[in-house]
Write an enzyme that holds these catalytic residues in place. Sequence first.
Site, short mmCIF file in Angstrom:
data_model
loop_
_atom_site.label_atom_id
_atom_site.label_comp_id
_atom_site.label_asym_id
_atom_site.label_seq_id
_atom_site.Cartn_x
_atom_site.Cartn_y
_atom_site.Cartn_z
CE LYS A 157 -6.49 99.00 2.30
NZ LYS A 157 -5.00 99.31 2.45
CD GLU B 124 -6.16 83.28 3.94
OE1 GLU B 124 -6.76 84.20 3.13
OE2 GLU B 124 -5.07 83.14 3.74
N GLY C 208 -3.54 97.74 6.29
CA GLY C 208 -3.94 96.67 7.19
C GLY C 208 -3.26 96.63 8.40
NE ARG C 209 2.84 96.30 7.33
CZ ARG C 209 2.44 96.45 5.99
NH1 ARG C 209 1.62 95.94 5.39
NH2 ARG C 209 3.35 96.70 5.03
CD GLU D 243 1.98 92.25 6.09
OE1 GLU D 243 1.80 90.84 6.06
OE2 GLU D 243 0.97 92.92 5.88
CG HIS E 130 10.21 79.38 34.32
ND1 HIS E 130 10.81 79.01 35.34
CD2 HIS E 130 9.73 80.58 34.49
CE1 HIS E 130 10.64 79.88 36.12
NE2 HIS E 130 9.94 80.96 35.98
CE LYS F 196 -4.27 89.02 0.81
NZ LYS F 196 -4.85 90.22 1.04
C1 G6Q Z 1 -1.41 94.17 5.90
C2 G6Q Z 1 -1.69 93.13 5.12
C3 G6Q Z 1 -2.43 92.02 5.14
C4 G6Q Z 1 -3.79 92.38 5.29
C5 G6Q Z 1 -4.76 90.67 5.17
C6 G6Q Z 1 -6.14 91.11 4.98
O1 G6Q Z 1 -1.06 95.20 6.27
O2 G6Q Z 1 -2.02 93.97 4.07
O3 G6Q Z 1 -2.18 91.33 6.35
O4 G6Q Z 1 -4.51 93.12 6.17
O5 G6Q Z 1 -4.32 90.27 3.81
O6 G6Q Z 1 -6.67 91.83 4.13
P1 G6Q Z 1 -8.07 92.42 3.84
O7 G6Q Z 1 -8.23 93.20 5.11
O8 G6Q Z 1 -8.26 93.13 2.35
O9 G6Q Z 1 -9.03 91.02 3.98
#
Ligand code: G6Q
Length: 537
Positions: free
Chosen positions: A203, A209, A264-265, A350, A381, A501
């Site tokens: 996003k 990462e 994001g989620r 989250e 199990h 971050k």
């Molecule tokens: C989700 C969070 C988080 C995010 C990641 C990746 O709701 O905001 O998990 O999706 O940190 O972020 P970017 O899409 O900006 O790389």
Amino acid sequence: MDAKAWEKVDDLIDKNQNKTIKEYFAEDPDRAAKFSLEAAGWFLDYSKNRIDREMMKALIKLAEKSDLKAEIEKMFTGKKINATEGRAVLHTALRNMDSKAKIKVDGKDVMPGVRKVLAAMGDFSDTIRNGKWKGFTGKRIKYVVNIGIGGSDLGPVMANLALTPYTKRNMKFFFVSNVDSTHLAETLREVKADQTLFIVASKTFTTQETMSNAEAAKAWLVEKLGSKKAVAKHFVAVSTAAKEVADFGIDVKNMFGFWDWVGGRYSLPSAIGLSLMIAIGRNNYKKLLKGYYKMDRHFRTARFERNMPVILALLGILYHNGYGAESYCVLPYDQYLSRFPAYLQQMDMESNGKCVDKNGEAVTYTTGPIEWGEPGTNGQHSFYQLIHQGTHLIPCDFIGCSKTHNPVGDLHDKLMANLFAQTEALAFGKTAEECAKEGVEKKLIPFKTFEGNKPTNTLLTDQLTPETLGALVALYEHKVFVQGVIWNVYSYDQWGVQLGKVLAKGVLSDLTAKKPSMKHDASTNQLIARYRKAVGR
Ligand code: G6Q
């Protein structure tokens, strides 16, 4: 949380504290039918809970006192309910199938933009699937590597696995998320550069990462194909950040956008789902969105007494706040759903892992349950022992599909028999008398007795399809929303993620700098020093 409405729930817990699920069933032969409902292709049986009509009424009052109806409307109509970030929360617009609907943010209808991106994704995925899109050396794409993390990874990973029967089997899909170089290196061993498409899904396009993995993948590709020009044919982006995408070297023509009102989620049904669309095709992707939409409509229109997300949310609150259940388990009896618990973990923890309410004051009740789970029967199990006979109360959601995509002998009957039997055993247990009747030796009876009275919900669908998967995801999204409303927390920010971050950047410079600042606490300084020594810095 409305104190007065909660008091009523609490009183009923006290009043019925000695009553077991077994007794509730003995009292009312219609109980199973009464506490069941259907929505968007899913059947929910919630009769194996510590509830009766009176309790459900009190719980629904709690929802009403939280102004839930108005809050739902605020979300669906684009009000800026993510107030700490000043954003609307409109993942429901991404799958809105009402062609006449106008959903406005800052006075502008978002629907034309949503449809435009969906069409562009569809056209692009067609060209990948039919081989019209050629790589730098003229070969068709066979491997797709999605590079993203958190919300830009977990949804596509979960759904790609869940919809395996619908995927193009002559293509292979990979998901690189971890900044651990092993993740990328092992993936690159599986693919051929001239037939690989990398989707950089971020996003913000700044996440450490993702950007590190994307840069490394780009360097690998350029080295393998011998030209920087190859990047345009092998990299596309999914992002809200056009400038950063261009800076990376991806042609913005090949960028699929979304908007700050997609968390994001909650972003699987946005362009973040591009890898999934390539895997299952635009028509199946549309069916996924249709499933989401069906559950959205159900959530928005059904009265609370017959509203599946509302009921699941209220039951969760009953055990979490009323019985002190700290965690709850999601147990899909479908191998294709094996990443579903991990996906839900992020969505739930989250969103509602918050300790201050919307006024910025510390909450006086606990929020955000710890969520976990594994596919059945594997869990049986391993950790089910603790659920059956341990000292913690762990409510469980069992998820099953009546038909399998892979009939093999009677395996599916056995799988489903296990699901149903577990809910039966958890609810009804086994008394000392029953053990004695079975001839269990007296001294072993305490060990072989099961208290029962363990609450479960059972969710059943005919088959796991794009449509039923969409509905299932929306069900849990809305459940989490309802709980956030009742707990009066902001479910759509994630400042905890942001802090991590930022901190990682400071430590990284101390790991690599010639002269590290070592301005951390004694423990962190010691760990940094030890690491530097081991790698010869
Ligand atoms: C989700 C969070 C988080 C995010 C990641 C990746 O709701 O905001 O998990 O999706 O940190 O972020 P970017 O899409 O900006 O790389």
